[in-house]
Scaffold this active site. Sequence first.
Site, short mmCIF file in Angstrom:
data_model
loop_
_atom_site.label_atom_id
_atom_site.label_comp_id
_atom_site.label_asym_id
_atom_site.label_seq_id
_atom_site.Cartn_x
_atom_site.Cartn_y
_atom_site.Cartn_z
N ASP A 77 3.35 0.81 2.57
CA ASP A 77 2.61 1.76 2.72
C ASP A 77 1.12 1.27 2.88
O ASP A 77 0.37 1.82 1.89
CB ASP A 77 2.65 2.91 1.99
N ASP B 291 5.76 1.77 6.67
CA ASP B 291 4.43 2.41 6.91
C ASP B 291 3.57 1.27 7.02
O ASP B 291 2.83 0.91 5.81
CB ASP B 291 4.06 3.53 5.71
N TYR C 126 -0.76 2.83 9.92
CA TYR C 126 -1.34 3.98 9.78
C TYR C 126 -2.20 4.27 10.98
O TYR C 126 -3.20 5.22 11.02
CB TYR C 126 -2.26 4.53 8.71
N ASN D 151 7.91 6.61 8.32
CA ASN D 151 7.47 7.74 9.32
C ASN D 151 6.36 7.33 10.17
O ASN D 151 6.20 7.65 11.40
CB ASN D 151 7.22 8.92 8.41
N HIS D 152 5.36 6.54 9.58
CA HIS D 152 4.20 6.18 10.52
C HIS D 152 4.39 5.26 11.54
O HIS D 152 3.52 4.93 12.28
CB HIS D 152 2.91 5.58 9.56
N HIS E 80 12.57 3.35 3.72
CA HIS E 80 11.35 3.89 3.51
C HIS E 80 11.33 4.93 2.48
O HIS E 80 10.18 5.08 1.66
CB HIS E 80 10.44 4.47 4.67
N HIS F 100 4.81 15.41 -4.02
CA HIS F 100 4.57 14.98 -2.83
C HIS F 100 6.01 14.40 -2.28
O HIS F 100 6.31 13.57 -2.82
CB HIS F 100 3.34 14.18 -2.61
N HIS F 101 6.48 14.65 -1.10
CA HIS F 101 7.58 14.43 -0.45
C HIS F 101 8.95 14.49 -1.44
O HIS F 101 9.81 13.74 -1.32
CB HIS F 101 7.57 12.70 -0.25
N HIS G 8 6.89 5.52 0.76
CA HIS G 8 6.35 6.79 1.25
C HIS G 8 5.99 7.52 0.46
O HIS G 8 4.86 8.09 0.65
CB HIS G 8 7.79 7.36 1.77
N HIS H 227 2.84 7.44 -2.40
CA HIS H 227 1.96 6.73 -2.57
C HIS H 227 1.91 6.51 -3.99
O HIS H 227 0.72 6.96 -4.72
CB HIS H 227 0.98 7.19 -1.64
FE LIG Z 1 5.70 7.21 4.63
#
Ligand SMILES: [Fe+2]
Length: 467
Positions: A166, A195, A198, A232-233, A317, A326-327, A354, A356
């Site tokens: 990331d 990732d 970005y 995902n990015h 990821h 988060h996530h 994923h 952070h």
């Molecule tokens: Fe991600």
Amino acid sequence: MVRWDCDGGVLLVGCLILSVLELCSSGITSAYVRNDDLSLDMPIDSDVFRVPPGYNAPQQVHITQGDHEGKGVIVSWVTPDEPGSSTVLYWAENSQLKSRADGFIRTYKYVNYTSGYIHHCTINNLEFDTKYYYEVGIGNTTRQFWFRTPPSVGPDVPYTFGLIGDLGQTHDSNRTLTHYELNPTKGQMVLFVGDLSYADDYPLHDNNRWDTWGRFIERNAAYQPWVWTAGNHEIDYAPELGETTPFKPYTNRYHVPYEASDSTSPFWYSIKRASAYIIVMSSYTAFGKYTPQYKWLVKELPRVNRTETPWLIVFMHCPLYSSYVHHYMEGETMRVIYEQWFVEYKVDVVFAGHVHAYERSERFSNIAYNVVNGLCTPISDQSAPVYITIGDGGNLEGLVTNMTEPQPSYSAYREASFGHGILDIKNRTHAYFGWHRNQDGYAVEADSVWLANRYWYPSETSSVAAI
Ligand SMILES: [Fe+2]
């Protein structure tokens, strides 16, 4: 004055025992206090994004492993002005004899952006453990770089992997890469857990930010291979912009040797490197039963020969275990399908990004549940991998700091700071993992653990006790 009477002594000893028990039975949520200012992307004219001088000069040079064993390298670069040559000249250190390999060119359009000429060239049949120089840009401005091939695959071959995820292109990203480069324990290959640039956080997914990212990482990725998984990015699926081909920029820019492991897709594949067998999985392509990824892994796991490559490493990821808010549980479907195999095949460690932040698990599994038995709590399991979330490269979205409370028992250490990891394999039985926080000196480990190999040293009872 302290009065030591019998009851007080018993109480004191009792408290000490309780404290020790508490330390043994629960994980650590770091109390480290960080500056939580959101870091912006570095400006376009930053020196780290500098365009190399000269007509049609190759830029964004990066390498990855090019075969299954480590005797091949894929060299990739971009020329901005005209296609130019896709040939790579290369020669071993102490040799005057230059060899050549010929590659090919890709270009793509994304909304109103047209890419430069993206070259990919695979060099095969290199000697193990040899320094090679290579040159790209033949016919126009040429640039030279070098890499060292890994030692021959074998069970006790030491090797050091860097872990970055990331990353993005902020000032924090630059700190992470700098700390990795200046770490006195030198990583020889980066396992990048997804990732990358970005760019999709920008209007129209501004693909110029894919170019700046490529120039940013060149200072390391041109000299040591980075192993890729898609995050995902990388999806860049934007039907509202007319972009309906998922992963278009990523797959044009970052090539991987998937065919060498009988994969049919660049999103899942494996490589051997020294004493490690590395399986790359994709969180964002289909992975349910009967899908191509699933069918590939069914065949792949039994193929791993732990006598040849004792260390079995998996990365994807999206983490399967994460106690951040988060996530939360985004990796749950993949966990339900694949965790049983990771335990059965004694995977040593599973890396993901994923989220952070940083987190390391104890050896835990949660594979007993069968709808009616109610056994749905993770339990200590010495056949299970250690799960490490290392999505803390430092991108423009910032850190995630909210954690589920209380800290789950599977979570050994968690901290929301930017940094990188080093996995230092010593021999077939032991490897050392260290996590380096960006605020510390280059040699400082904020978290570390000795990992005992699950195939050759399965009797280790606790990853914490092994420190
Ligand atoms: Fe991600």
